[in-house]
Design a protein around this motif. Structure first.
Motif, mmCIF file in Angstrom:
data_model
loop_
_atom_site.group_PDB
_atom_site.id
_atom_site.type_symbol
_atom_site.label_atom_id
_atom_site.label_comp_id
_atom_site.label_asym_id
_atom_site.label_seq_id
_atom_site.Cartn_x
_atom_site.Cartn_y
_atom_site.Cartn_z
ATOM 1 N N ASP A 130 0.451 4.238 1.060
ATOM 2 C CA ASP A 130 0.550 4.994 2.312
ATOM 3 C C ASP A 130 1.543 4.353 3.276
ATOM 4 O O ASP A 130 2.318 5.033 3.941
ATOM 5 C CB ASP A 130 -0.806 5.090 3.006
ATOM 6 C CG ASP A 130 -1.685 6.111 2.322
ATOM 7 O OD1 ASP A 130 -1.197 6.739 1.374
ATOM 8 O OD2 ASP A 130 -2.838 6.265 2.742
ATOM 9 N N ASP A 131 1.488 3.022 3.360
ATOM 10 C CA ASP A 131 2.404 2.325 4.251
ATOM 11 C C ASP A 131 3.834 2.498 3.764
ATOM 12 O O ASP A 131 4.771 2.621 4.543
ATOM 13 C CB ASP A 131 2.074 0.825 4.290
ATOM 14 C CG ASP A 131 0.679 0.578 4.822
ATOM 15 O OD1 ASP A 131 0.105 1.518 5.393
ATOM 16 O OD2 ASP A 131 0.182 -0.541 4.651
ATOM 17 N N LEU A 156 0.831 -1.194 0.000
ATOM 18 C CA LEU A 156 0.000 0.000 0.000
ATOM 19 C C LEU A 156 0.867 1.246 0.000
ATOM 20 O O LEU A 156 1.818 1.350 0.775
ATOM 21 C CB LEU A 156 -0.906 0.017 1.231
ATOM 22 C CG LEU A 156 -1.975 -1.062 1.232
ATOM 23 C CD1 LEU A 156 -2.738 -1.043 2.539
ATOM 24 C CD2 LEU A 156 -2.921 -0.855 0.066
ATOM 25 N N LEU A 206 5.034 5.035 2.106
ATOM 26 C CA LEU A 206 5.483 6.382 2.445
ATOM 27 C C LEU A 206 5.895 6.444 3.913
ATOM 28 O O LEU A 206 6.928 7.031 4.242
ATOM 29 C CB LEU A 206 4.364 7.390 2.163
ATOM 30 C CG LEU A 206 4.678 8.844 2.481
ATOM 31 C CD1 LEU A 206 5.826 9.337 1.609
ATOM 32 C CD2 LEU A 206 3.466 9.733 2.269
ATOM 33 N N GLY A 207 5.108 5.817 4.775
ATOM 34 C CA GLY A 207 5.437 5.815 6.196
ATOM 35 C C GLY A 207 6.802 5.202 6.439
ATOM 36 O O GLY A 207 7.611 5.722 7.216
ATOM 37 N N LEU A 230 9.628 7.531 5.083
ATOM 38 C CA LEU A 230 9.833 8.711 5.930
ATOM 39 C C LEU A 230 10.653 8.357 7.158
ATOM 40 O O LEU A 230 11.458 9.161 7.630
ATOM 41 C CB LEU A 230 8.485 9.304 6.355
ATOM 42 C CG LEU A 230 7.723 10.045 5.262
ATOM 43 C CD1 LEU A 230 6.369 10.498 5.767
ATOM 44 C CD2 LEU A 230 8.515 11.241 4.763
ATOM 45 N N GLN A 231 10.452 7.130 7.667
ATOM 46 C CA GLN A 231 11.249 6.752 8.833
ATOM 47 C C GLN A 231 12.718 6.617 8.473
ATOM 48 O O GLN A 231 13.598 6.993 9.236
ATOM 49 C CB GLN A 231 10.706 5.465 9.443
ATOM 50 C CG GLN A 231 9.399 5.717 10.170
ATOM 51 C CD GLN A 231 8.737 4.442 10.645
ATOM 52 O OE1 GLN A 231 9.373 3.588 11.227
ATOM 53 N NE2 GLN A 231 7.441 4.326 10.383
ATOM 54 N N PHE A 268 14.167 8.334 6.101
ATOM 55 C CA PHE A 268 14.665 9.690 5.865
ATOM 56 C C PHE A 268 14.833 10.446 7.178
ATOM 57 O O PHE A 268 15.777 11.221 7.344
ATOM 58 C CB PHE A 268 13.723 10.451 4.926
ATOM 59 C CG PHE A 268 13.767 9.954 3.509
ATOM 60 C CD1 PHE A 268 14.989 9.677 2.896
ATOM 61 C CD2 PHE A 268 12.610 9.768 2.782
ATOM 62 C CE1 PHE A 268 15.043 9.215 1.592
ATOM 63 C CE2 PHE A 268 12.657 9.308 1.472
ATOM 64 C CZ PHE A 268 13.871 9.027 0.879
ATOM 65 N N ASP A 277 7.356 16.315 -2.135
ATOM 66 C CA ASP A 277 7.471 16.157 -0.688
ATOM 67 C C ASP A 277 8.839 15.625 -0.275
ATOM 68 O O ASP A 277 9.372 15.980 0.773
ATOM 69 C CB ASP A 277 6.403 15.183 -0.166
ATOM 70 C CG ASP A 277 5.049 15.845 -0.039
ATOM 71 O OD1 ASP A 277 4.960 17.032 -0.383
ATOM 72 O OD2 ASP A 277 4.102 15.182 0.397
ATOM 73 N N ALA A 325 -0.698 16.112 0.280
ATOM 74 C CA ALA A 325 -1.620 15.155 0.906
ATOM 75 C C ALA A 325 -2.868 15.880 1.406
ATOM 76 O O ALA A 325 -3.992 15.437 1.202
ATOM 77 C CB ALA A 325 -0.934 14.412 2.055
#
Lengths: 484, 376
Positions: A118-119, A116, A121-122, A125-126, A128, A147, A442
């Protein structure tokens, strides 16, 4: 709380790994299932030195990395976070093997990322947030370049440097995709494979009801869908719908609604120059048209449908038209499909005075600024985005290339005959305003699809909705308001 | 998200409470006391590392405009995040006037027509409020406006969800517990079967329910409601606001009632059977036995069960995130959205602190109301 618990766990794990590695002596063959953390621990141990040296290597580049490579069996390691949806993982493994064959001193590791978006991206981001060098090359969604730009390197120079070797240059890609991935003049990601909204139509039903071409305008679509729906329901199929699409309140609705509005000449919510253009008569007309489908040619439940809901209705033979992404093509022709061989695709219809518009989707390759070996990582990215790999992925996985010339390639067209008709769609694709509104895309999208959804469900009228979107976007972005 | 461990706020007081006459302690007692503190030290260190430090960082971040995974400089913004989250207003909606200047009514339904919320909420100065909901009070119509309508809506949704789901779970759980506590053949297997919904991971059961709520006639609820003639079988349950919370509550009740029943069953088994025999001899009806014996004796267990469930419900995340995603938030899924999708770490932290405070209030109220601390 989670993070520090995780940190404790990780350090325990690391300690355990070090002990294990020490017990294992000089045996450094990493097993396939090894988590990358485990490999790291093993590398550190082999080097004899402890973590400080490893840290030093992070700051250095070039030469230091050579030494680093020596640690894991004389190979430089590049980690690619790629998708694992359907055949993607296997395709990525094949591509990695091709690169490793050309460069025996390089090992490419693949990190499966969540399916998914969204997952995913999560997770990214961690990485980064901690400036981790764990992953060198990231597969990123078409709406993320803006972003994530600050964590990514400019791939322009690498494309110049390695382009000749791998037969690729900036001009080979679709211009809209290059523009989407260019942030403040820097090309932060290379288009890898793409997606755009398409109109699927039932050829058998078109013939049955005497239509000889797919609808060119939304009015035609409405008329045709109504006729076919009435006819099929009269024959006893009460579940038959004229037109199914994505009306749930989520990112998919942003794509669908952007297509309606753009095809009515109503702009793209926020223009690439950063002007809020949503409040105009064409956008209102587009939204009113779409709201008129709910409960007539589309089931009431369409306001709760995503891609797969629409596809399951379509594939059961219960819809005359469907808006969906290209992936539904090969699934629709699979053995278990009721519509195999009975449908075709065309560009989405246009509104009055507008031209067809397809929302641009797809995935890009980007190289992390925190990579220990950005140069090699860029080379890998250029190779993966090059024609050789893209052709392989198009033939074996039906993934749509981002290189214009591949839509005329005989081998690609033989494997995917419908690709030929997609060229125009991609050439006219409309990007969502993610780069212009970064880092607020978003929220921009959510404001947009929430208000559009209220129009579809009849909770508000189109004029109020575009006013609300405009006001909310003004607050959020501080951009000027204007006409498209 | 890191504020959600209830252990942080209901953690037991150090067990070695010193006796009141401290001055009169013997050397041995003092030495024992020192040893007690020494033995507590590792626990305190761990508690600091896994609870106090992260919680403290969340408090700190909530006063900044820190962005997640961004190099943008972090600035101290004081209580701005809280203000943005919690700023609310209630304003009266004036009646719409018709051409004659008289209050207008809907020509079809005869209902009074009021001004649009935006007309009273948007003013040239001051913060811009969005309408959360409108309501009638004493014949007038009001609008509740908030600067962050999603958060206020999420808070209201979370509180409604918590109250209704916990009440239903307790009542149903008590019923189930009483049934499986009575003697009948096959009691053992039934107790195991009863636990099934609880054993299924929320991610899986949420998806299962999502299929049942499908907006077409593939969905269980659409088929049933159409067969009963209530709907046309095309209801999009999960996007219609009126059905969203009932759906969430239904899923949670289905899933968590077994857990409640299990806890209450344990409590029921602690009640000695001879007091019921005595009550029978005294001629007390079953109904009276329930109210005057079972319930009072079950109170301590029920208090623990209620606290467990309430705190769990206030920080509900997975259910909302999986089934409703961005259609409607719980407080926790709102915080997640702000952190991951919007990268607003400071803002998300402030939302998390508010969840923490809400949980704290619930916990204190329960402990007071049910007298947990006195009895243990």
């Amino acid at each position: 709380m989670k993070r520090s618990k995780l940190a404790v766990l990780m350090s325990l794990l690391l300690m355990a790994m070090m002990i294990l590695a020490a017990c294992g002596g000089g045996d450094d063959t990493p097993t396939d299932g090894d988590a990358s953390t485990g490999d790291d621990a093993a590398m550190t141990e082999d080097d004899g030195a402890m973590t400080e040296d490893d840290g030093a290597a992070t700051e250095d580049d070039g030469a230091a990395t050579e030494d680093d490579g020596a640690m894991s069996g004389d190979k430089q390691v590049i980690t690619v976070a790629s998708g694992a949806v359907g055949a993607e993982l296997e395709l990525a493994q094949n591509a990695a093997a091709m690169f490793e064959e050309m460069h025996p001193d390089v090992e490419i590791r693949l990190l499966d990322s969540p399916d998914l978006a969204d997952d995913r991206l999560g997770l990214y981001l961690q990485y980064f947030e901690t400036q981790s060098s764990e992953v060198d090359v990231y597969q990123i969604d078409t709406i993320w370049p803006g972003d994530l730009a600050e964590h990514l390197i400019d791939l322009g120079p690498a494309l110049e440097e390695y382009g000749e070797t791998y037969n690729i240059s900036r001009d080979d890609f679709f211009p809209a995709m290059v523009e989407n991935n260019t942030v403040d003049g820097a090309l932060v990601a290379l288009p890898w494979f793409t997606d755009a909204g398409l109109l699927y139509y039932r050829t058998d039903l078109m013939e049955k009801y005497g239509y000889d071409a797919p609808p060119a305008t939304w009015d035609e679509l409405t008329e045709m869908a109504q006729t076919i729906q009435d006819g099929e329901r009269e024959e006893g199929n009460q579940d038959f719908s004229g037109y199914v699409w994505q009306g749930n309140a989520y990112e998919g609705l942003t794509c669908d609604a952007l297509e309606w509005i753009a095809s009515f000449g109503g702009g793209t919510i926020v223009s690439p120059e950063g002007v809020i253009t949503i409040n105009n008569d064409n956008a209102v007309a587009a939204l009113e048209t779409a709201a008129g489908w709910v409960g007539t040619i589309s089931p009431d439940g369409v306001v709760g449908m995503a891609e797969e809901d629409a596809r399951s209705i379509w594939q059961a033979g219960n819809a005359a038209f469907m808006r969906n992404w290209p992936y539904a093509y090969s699934l629709g022709n699979a053995d278990d499909s009721a519509v195999a061989g009975l449908f075709d695709v065309s560009p989405l219809p246009a509104g009055p005075g507008g031209s067809p518009a397809a929302a641009l989707g797809g995935w890009q390759l980007a190289v992390s600024k925190y990579s220990q070996n950005p140069d090699l990582a860029s080379e890998v990215a250029v190779f993966l985005a090059g024609p050789e790999v893209q052709k392989m992925r198009a033939i074996d996985g039906s993934l749509n290339p981002t290189i214009e010339a591949l839509y005329e390639d005989a081998d690609v067209l033989e494997a995917n005959p419908f690709f030929g008709s997609l060229f125009d769609v991609f050439a006219n694709a409309v990007a969502r305003p993610s780069t212009a509104t970064a880092p607020n895309y978003a929220e921009t999208s959510r404001i947009f699809f929430t208000n559009v959804h209220e129009v579809l469900t009849g909770d508000t009228d189109a004029q109020t909705a575009v006013e609300n979107i405009e006001l909310d976007l003004e607050d959020l972005t501080g951009f000027e308001v204007g006409q498209p | 998200m890191s504020t959600q461990n209830p252990a942080a706020d209901v953690s037991p007081k150090p067990v070695a409470a010193p006796p009141s006459k401290k001055g009169g302690m013997s050397d041995l007692a003092k030495a024992e006391e020192r040893l007690a503190y020494l033995l507590l030290l590792p626990t305190l260190v761990i508690l600091f590392l896994i609870a106090i430090y992260p919680l403290g960082s969340v408090f700190y971040y909530s006063t900044t405009d820190r962005r997640f995974a961004s190099s943008q400089a972090t600035e101290f913004v004081g209580l701005d995040n809280y203000q943005q989250l919690l700023n609310m207003t209630v304003r009266e909606l004036p009646r719409q006037l018709d051409e004659a200047g008289q209050p207008a009514v809907d020509p079809d339904t005869g209902e009074a027509l009021y001004a649009r919320p935006n007309e009273v909420l948007i003013t040239d100065d001051g913060p811009r409020y969005r309408d959360v909901t409108t309501f009638n009070l004493l014949g007038k119509r009001y609008v509740l406006g908030a600067t962050d309508r999603d958060f206020i809506d999420a808070t209201l949704a979370t509180i409604i969800f918590t109250v209704l789901s916990v009440v239903l779970e307790t009542v149903l759980g008590l019923g189930v517990a009483m049934v499986v506590n009575s003697n009948f053949a096959g009691r053992g297997p039934l107790r195991v079967l009863m636990l099934l919904p609880w054993a299924i991971p929320t991610a899986v059961s949420s998806r299962m329910w999502e299929f049942m709520f499908d907006p077409t006639r593939r969905g269980f609820f659409n088929v049933v409601s159409q067969k009963l003639g209530l709907t046309d079988g095309q209801v999009s349950w999960l996007t219609e606001r009126a059905f969203q919370l009932p759906a969430m509550i239904a899923i949670d009740v289905w899933k968590t009632t077994p857990f409640m029943a299990l806890l209450l069953l344990a409590g029921l088994q602690l009640i000695p059977s001879d007091i019921y025999e005595a009550a029978d001899v005294d001629g007390a009806s079953k109904f009276r036995q329930f109210w005057q014996l079972t319930l009072p004796l079950l109170r301590p267990t029920m208090a623990v069960a209620l606290i467990f469930r309430t705190l769990d419900a206030v920080r509900v995340f997975d259910l909302f995130q999986i089934v409703l995603a961005e259609k409607r938030y719980s407080m926790a899924s709102f915080a997640y959205y702000e952190l991951i999708k919007n990268q607003k770490m400071g803002y998300a932290s402030a939302a998390s602190v508010i969840i923490f405070l809400l949980i704290f209030i619930f916990a204190v109220v329960y402990m007071r109301a049910l007298g947990v601390s006195d009895e243990q």
